[in-house]
Design a protein around this motif. Sequence first.
Motif, PDB file in Angstrom:
ATOM      1  N   GLU A  23       0.831  -1.217   0.000  1.00  0.00           N
ATOM      2  CA  GLU A  23       0.000   0.000   0.000  1.00  0.00           C
ATOM      3  C   GLU A  23       0.860   1.258   0.000  1.00  0.00           C
ATOM      4  O   GLU A  23       0.381   2.338  -0.342  1.00  0.00           O
ATOM      5  N   ALA A  24       2.114   1.156   0.379  1.00  0.00           N
ATOM      6  CA  ALA A  24       2.991   2.339   0.446  1.00  0.00           C
ATOM      7  C   ALA A  24       4.281   2.108  -0.343  1.00  0.00           C
ATOM      8  O   ALA A  24       5.322   2.696  -0.036  1.00  0.00           O
ATOM      9  N   LEU A  25       4.222   1.280  -1.372  1.00  0.00           N
ATOM     10  CA  LEU A  25       5.404   0.954  -2.189  1.00  0.00           C
ATOM     11  C   LEU A  25       6.592   0.565  -1.307  1.00  0.00           C
ATOM     12  O   LEU A  25       7.732   0.958  -1.548  1.00  0.00           O
ATOM     13  N   ALA A  27       7.416   1.530   1.572  1.00  0.00           N
ATOM     14  CA  ALA A  27       8.090   2.596   2.332  1.00  0.00           C
ATOM     15  C   ALA A  27       8.532   2.034   3.682  1.00  0.00           C
ATOM     16  O   ALA A  27       7.816   1.269   4.331  1.00  0.00           O
ATOM     17  N   LYS A  59       6.893  -3.619  -8.425  1.00  0.00           N
ATOM     18  CA  LYS A  59       6.798  -2.167  -8.606  1.00  0.00           C
ATOM     19  C   LYS A  59       7.837  -1.409  -7.780  1.00  0.00           C
ATOM     20  O   LYS A  59       8.315  -0.348  -8.194  1.00  0.00           O
ATOM     21  N   ALA A  63      10.241   2.564  -1.837  1.00  0.00           N
ATOM     22  CA  ALA A  63      10.217   3.954  -2.315  1.00  0.00           C
ATOM     23  C   ALA A  63      10.742   4.916  -1.265  1.00  0.00           C
ATOM     24  O   ALA A  63      10.391   6.093  -1.271  1.00  0.00           O
ATOM     25  N   GLY A  64      11.555   4.407  -0.356  1.00  0.00           N
ATOM     26  CA  GLY A  64      12.209   5.299   0.600  1.00  0.00           C
ATOM     27  C   GLY A  64      11.755   5.065   2.012  1.00  0.00           C
ATOM     28  O   GLY A  64      10.917   4.199   2.289  1.00  0.00           O
ATOM     29  N   ALA A  65      12.325   5.855   2.927  1.00  0.00           N
ATOM     30  CA  ALA A  65      11.814   5.869   4.296  1.00  0.00           C
ATOM     31  C   ALA A  65      10.388   6.397   4.233  1.00  0.00           C
ATOM     32  O   ALA A  65      10.012   7.088   3.278  1.00  0.00           O
ATOM     33  N   ASP A  66       9.593   6.064   5.246  1.00  0.00           N
ATOM     34  CA  ASP A  66       8.179   6.448   5.225  1.00  0.00           C
ATOM     35  C   ASP A  66       8.038   7.949   5.491  1.00  0.00           C
ATOM     36  O   ASP A  66       8.253   8.425   6.613  1.00  0.00           O
ATOM     37  N   ILE A  67       7.685   8.682   4.439  1.00  0.00           N
ATOM     38  CA  ILE A  67       7.632  10.145   4.524  1.00  0.00           C
ATOM     39  C   ILE A  67       6.552  10.587   5.502  1.00  0.00           C
ATOM     40  O   ILE A  67       6.733  11.536   6.268  1.00  0.00           O
ATOM     41  N   LYS A  68       5.442   9.851   5.517  1.00  0.00           N
ATOM     42  CA  LYS A  68       4.339  10.257   6.407  1.00  0.00           C
ATOM     43  C   LYS A  68       4.727  10.060   7.873  1.00  0.00           C
ATOM     44  O   LYS A  68       4.290  10.807   8.740  1.00  0.00           O
ATOM     45  N   ILE A  84      16.371   7.128  12.822  1.00  0.00           N
ATOM     46  CA  ILE A  84      16.671   6.288  11.666  1.00  0.00           C
ATOM     47  C   ILE A  84      17.870   5.380  11.896  1.00  0.00           C
ATOM     48  O   ILE A  84      18.000   4.350  11.244  1.00  0.00           O
ATOM     49  N   TRP A  88      18.789   0.421  11.608  1.00  0.00           N
ATOM     50  CA  TRP A  88      18.996   0.557  10.158  1.00  0.00           C
ATOM     51  C   TRP A  88      20.255  -0.142   9.677  1.00  0.00           C
ATOM     52  O   TRP A  88      20.303  -0.645   8.581  1.00  0.00           O
ATOM     53  N   GLY A 109      15.816   5.892   1.236  1.00  0.00           N
ATOM     54  CA  GLY A 109      16.172   4.798   2.132  1.00  0.00           C
ATOM     55  C   GLY A 109      16.113   3.441   1.450  1.00  0.00           C
ATOM     56  O   GLY A 109      16.783   2.498   1.888  1.00  0.00           O
ATOM     57  N   GLU A 132      15.902  12.750  -1.649  1.00  0.00           N
ATOM     58  CA  GLU A 132      15.623  13.446  -0.386  1.00  0.00           C
ATOM     59  C   GLU A 132      15.613  14.962  -0.533  1.00  0.00           C
ATOM     60  O   GLU A 132      14.866  15.661   0.143  1.00  0.00           O
ATOM     61  N   LEU A 135      12.517  16.728  -0.812  1.00  0.00           N
ATOM     62  CA  LEU A 135      11.683  16.764   0.399  1.00  0.00           C
ATOM     63  C   LEU A 135      12.253  17.729   1.435  1.00  0.00           C
ATOM     64  O   LEU A 135      11.783  17.783   2.573  1.00  0.00           O
TER      65      LEU A 135
HETATM   66  C1  HXC Z   1       5.323   7.037   2.444  1.00  0.00           C
HETATM   67  C2  HXC Z   1       4.871   6.519   0.271  1.00  0.00           C
HETATM   68  C3  HXC Z   1       6.219   6.657  -0.090  1.00  0.00           C
HETATM   69  C4  HXC Z   1       7.146   7.009   0.951  1.00  0.00           C
HETATM   70  C5  HXC Z   1       5.120   6.136  -1.858  1.00  0.00           C
HETATM   71  N1  HXC Z   1       4.226   6.182  -0.863  1.00  0.00           N
HETATM   72  N2  HXC Z   1       6.348   6.429  -1.412  1.00  0.00           N
HETATM   73  N3  HXC Z   1       4.438   6.700   1.518  1.00  0.00           N
HETATM   74  N4  HXC Z   1       6.650   7.194   2.195  1.00  0.00           N
HETATM   75  N5  HXC Z   1       8.453   7.128   0.738  1.00  0.00           N
HETATM   76  C6  HXC Z   1       2.798   5.937  -0.931  1.00  0.00           C
HETATM   77  C7  HXC Z   1       2.062   7.074  -1.624  1.00  0.00           C
HETATM   78  O1  HXC Z   1       1.800   8.108  -0.713  1.00  0.00           O
HETATM   79  C8  HXC Z   1       0.797   6.369  -2.074  1.00  0.00           C
HETATM   80  O2  HXC Z   1      -0.066   6.230  -0.968  1.00  0.00           O
HETATM   81  C9  HXC Z   1       1.295   4.967  -2.441  1.00  0.00           C
HETATM   82  O3  HXC Z   1       2.541   4.801  -1.752  1.00  0.00           O
HETATM   83  C10 HXC Z   1       1.546   4.832  -3.928  1.00  0.00           C
HETATM   84  O4  HXC Z   1       2.420   5.877  -4.336  1.00  0.00           O
HETATM   85  P1  HXC Z   1       2.114   6.840  -5.580  1.00  0.00           P
HETATM   86  O5  HXC Z   1       2.909   8.064  -5.353  1.00  0.00           O
HETATM   87  O6  HXC Z   1       0.639   6.998  -5.755  1.00  0.00           O
HETATM   88  O7  HXC Z   1       2.700   5.965  -6.777  1.00  0.00           O
HETATM   89  P2  HXC Z   1       3.272   6.484  -8.161  1.00  0.00           P
HETATM   90  O8  HXC Z   1       2.431   7.597  -8.709  1.00  0.00           O
HETATM   91  O9  HXC Z   1       3.466   5.281  -8.973  1.00  0.00           O
HETATM   92  O10 HXC Z   1       4.690   7.132  -7.812  1.00  0.00           O
HETATM   93  C11 HXC Z   1       5.754   6.306  -7.345  1.00  0.00           C
HETATM   94  C12 HXC Z   1       6.896   7.190  -6.745  1.00  0.00           C
HETATM   95  C13 HXC Z   1       6.287   8.126  -5.701  1.00  0.00           C
HETATM   96  C14 HXC Z   1       7.553   7.982  -7.877  1.00  0.00           C
HETATM   97  C15 HXC Z   1       7.914   6.239  -6.159  1.00  0.00           C
HETATM   98  O11 HXC Z   1       5.500   7.362  -4.791  1.00  0.00           O
HETATM   99  C16 HXC Z   1       7.320   8.851  -4.893  1.00  0.00           C
HETATM  100  O12 HXC Z   1       7.915   9.824  -5.352  1.00  0.00           O
HETATM  101  N6  HXC Z   1       7.521   8.443  -3.628  1.00  0.00           N
HETATM  102  C17 HXC Z   1       8.432   9.105  -2.726  1.00  0.00           C
HETATM  103  C18 HXC Z   1       9.866   8.800  -3.088  1.00  0.00           C
HETATM  104  C19 HXC Z   1      10.828   9.510  -2.167  1.00  0.00           C
HETATM  105  O13 HXC Z   1      10.864  10.730  -2.101  1.00  0.00           O
HETATM  106  N7  HXC Z   1      11.608   8.743  -1.404  1.00  0.00           N
HETATM  107  C20 HXC Z   1      12.567   9.256  -0.456  1.00  0.00           C
HETATM  108  C21 HXC Z   1      11.937   9.314   0.891  1.00  0.00           C
HETATM  109  S1  HXC Z   1      12.975  10.119   2.054  1.00  0.00           S
HETATM  110  P3  HXC Z   1      -1.635   6.632  -1.077  1.00  0.00           P
HETATM  111  O14 HXC Z   1      -2.115   6.444   0.328  1.00  0.00           O
HETATM  112  O15 HXC Z   1      -1.669   8.008  -1.587  1.00  0.00           O
HETATM  113  O16 HXC Z   1      -2.162   5.622  -2.040  1.00  0.00           O
HETATM  114  C22 HXC Z   1      14.047   8.974   2.534  1.00  0.00           C
HETATM  115  C23 HXC Z   1      15.020   9.442   3.542  1.00  0.00           C
HETATM  116  C24 HXC Z   1      15.888   8.354   4.032  1.00  0.00           C
HETATM  117  O17 HXC Z   1      14.046   7.867   2.116  1.00  0.00           O
HETATM  118  C25 HXC Z   1      16.611   8.842   5.217  1.00  0.00           C
HETATM  119  C26 HXC Z   1      17.154   7.796   6.090  1.00  0.00           C
HETATM  120  C27 HXC Z   1      16.528   6.503   6.033  1.00  0.00           C
END
Ligand code: HXC
Length: 258
Positions: A23-25, A27, A59, A63-68, A84, A88, A109, A132, A135
Amino acid sequence: MAYKNIKVDTKGRVGIITLDRPEALNALNSALVDEMAQAVDAFEADDEIGAIVVTGSAKAFAAGADIKEMQGKSWPGTYREDFITRNWERLASARKPTIAAVAGYALGGGCEMAMMCDFIIAADTAKFGQPEITLGVMPGAGGTQRLTRFVGKSKAMDLCLTGRMMDAEEAERCGLVSRVVAADDLLDEAVKAAEKVASFSLPIAMMTKESVNRAYETTLAEGIRFERRLFHAMFGTEDQKEGMTAFAEKRKASFKHK
Ligand code: HXC
């Protein structure tokens, strides 16, 4: 052990950890990272396991650490709780060989988690990136450090400063991944590679891993000295006798220490 955010499986002597938050790719929230650490602990303690594969879905690897989950955090709380860092690095500190099998997104992440494994096999659908900066933060689990060691300064700067993604072909060209395979074959290929690793002497594989990793931590002279000590010590093992005797006798080696 009942996990909620990962699935754990075995195939022969290979332990497979599958990230499972579709549900969150996939995350990486703290519950998932804690479960990952527990699964690594369990495989490390299991004498029947000789190598570990970490994978995600078609898929997304992750897609990274959980942004929410991160969204509401503030400083100095992040510093006080060492945000983190808790758990980790468990994957990176695994002593048994680890392989990341990456399809789809490996971002932030997710890319950092893949880089904690000993090597990365990518599906032709894989997309790697450190987004990152988009964000308002920077990589926090090794992205500026491990990525730079994998691909060099220019490419690491490009990825970390623009936040762009790179595809599997570019990732292979710059040395982030060891090989690219068809998406449908990814898990089979990764498990096959892990089975191969696990068919050898486990202590020898572990020392080999330790020695390659030492290349990142020390000077060439010290690394060579470290390698030489381990190499010499291997002649005290039954597996060295078996491996070399089997070669001389033109038969397949049967290693004792697995
Ligand atoms: C929380 C996430 C998420 C994330 C995706 N989702 N990535 N939730 N944290 N990192 C959720 C979306 O909110 C959505 O939930 C569902 O997964 C499907 O994602 P979509 O965006 O609708 O899919 P799509 O349009 O196919 O786009 C895919 C994507 C995009 C390009 C990968 O999801 C995206 O840009 N995600 C964030 C990538 C990112 O910035 N990662 C770095 C995170 S920071 P709903 O509920 O809306 O269906 C990080 C810091 C690490 O990792 C630091 C130390 C660990």
